[in-house]
Design a protein around this motif. Structure first.
Motif, mmCIF file in Angstrom:
data_model
loop_
_atom_site.group_PDB
_atom_site.id
_atom_site.type_symbol
_atom_site.label_atom_id
_atom_site.label_comp_id
_atom_site.label_asym_id
_atom_site.label_seq_id
_atom_site.Cartn_x
_atom_site.Cartn_y
_atom_site.Cartn_z
ATOM 1 N N THR A 199 0.844 -1.187 0.000
ATOM 2 C CA THR A 199 0.000 0.000 0.000
ATOM 3 C C THR A 199 0.884 1.243 0.000
ATOM 4 O O THR A 199 2.071 1.182 0.341
ATOM 5 C CB THR A 199 -0.916 0.040 1.234
ATOM 6 N N ARG A 227 -2.838 10.045 4.148
ATOM 7 C CA ARG A 227 -3.099 8.995 3.154
ATOM 8 C C ARG A 227 -4.492 8.386 3.324
ATOM 9 O O ARG A 227 -5.154 8.061 2.333
ATOM 10 C CB ARG A 227 -2.037 7.899 3.232
ATOM 11 N N ILE A 228 -4.955 8.250 4.553
ATOM 12 C CA ILE A 228 -6.319 7.744 4.776
ATOM 13 C C ILE A 228 -7.329 8.742 4.218
ATOM 14 O O ILE A 228 -8.271 8.364 3.525
ATOM 15 C CB ILE A 228 -6.582 7.484 6.285
ATOM 16 N N GLN A 234 -6.893 10.861 1.849
ATOM 17 C CA GLN A 234 -6.797 10.870 0.390
ATOM 18 C C GLN A 234 -7.546 9.706 -0.248
ATOM 19 O O GLN A 234 -7.916 9.770 -1.407
ATOM 20 C CB GLN A 234 -5.325 10.821 -0.052
ATOM 21 N N LYS A 235 -7.764 8.645 0.512
ATOM 22 C CA LYS A 235 -8.431 7.448 -0.007
ATOM 23 C C LYS A 235 -9.911 7.659 -0.303
ATOM 24 O O LYS A 235 -10.478 6.987 -1.143
ATOM 25 C CB LYS A 235 -8.318 6.315 1.030
ATOM 26 N N TYR A 236 -10.541 8.582 0.403
ATOM 27 C CA TYR A 236 -11.992 8.731 0.332
ATOM 28 C C TYR A 236 -12.398 10.012 -0.392
ATOM 29 O O TYR A 236 -11.731 11.033 -0.280
ATOM 30 C CB TYR A 236 -12.592 8.759 1.742
#
Length: 184
Positions: free
Chosen positions: A5, A40-41, A43-45
């Motif tokens: 990841t 990063r979390i 940016q995922k959604y």
């Protein structure tokens, strides 16, 4: 081997090893790594989803707490590394390549007028030292070292060492040798 990841690739830069989810959580005691994890979390959604709104709110709290003004819209390549926490500002429209190190006090900003109106685009394997300022619609090449306190407002070619205010550069094939460890 399974695909790593982007979070594992970011954390690899600090440790030199690919970590499990539990090992990543243990390293989140470090404010720099904790912020990268939350970024990063977020940016995922999608920002319109409930999860996106939740993670943006959490990220906003830690932007204020740690002094990092980096938004989920910012395009940042894998292997991102923050050297120290505090006083970091990156325009959300900026683009940053992979394996980049950014130290405390750095500003990557938009110019609102003049010949360089716009935001910077930073290549791969760029090391940006403390209190450097990069401003305007400029391109920073790959393998560039930007020295502490440099003011950069024009294009910099690949394989260069940049220093001073106003910035000057010298070409050097080993510009970031020893500065960027554990490359992806």
């Amino acid at each position: 081997m399974s695909e790593k990841t982007i979070i594992q690739k970011d954390f690899y830069r600090e440790s030199g090893a690919y970590l499990s989810t539990f090992q990543i959580w243990k390293k989140c005691i470090n404010p720099n790594l904790h912020f990268i994890y939350l970024l990063r979390i977020a940016q995922k959604y999608s920002k319109k989803s409930f999860a996106g709104m939740f993670w943006r709110l959490v990220l906003r709290h830690f932007q204020i707490k740690y002094g990092f003004q980096i938004y989920p819209e910012t395009q940042i390549g894998e292997g991102f590394y923050l050297g120290h926490y505090g006083g970091l500002v990156i325009n959300p429209k900026a683009k940053i390549g992979k394996n980049c190190n950014i130290a405390q006090g750095v500003t990557i900003a938009q110019a609102n007028r003049g010949k360089n109106e716009g935001v910077p685009e930073i290549g791969d394997e760029v090391w940006i030292g403390p209190n450097a300022v990069i401003v305007g619609n400029i391109k920073i090449g790959n393998n560039v070292l930007i020295a502490p306190n440099a003011y950069v407002n024009y294009d910099i070619p690949a394989n260069a060492v940049v220093m001073g205010n106003p910035a000057t550069f010298t070409l050097n094939e080993n510009a970031t040798l020893g500065y960027i460890n554990h490359k992806i």
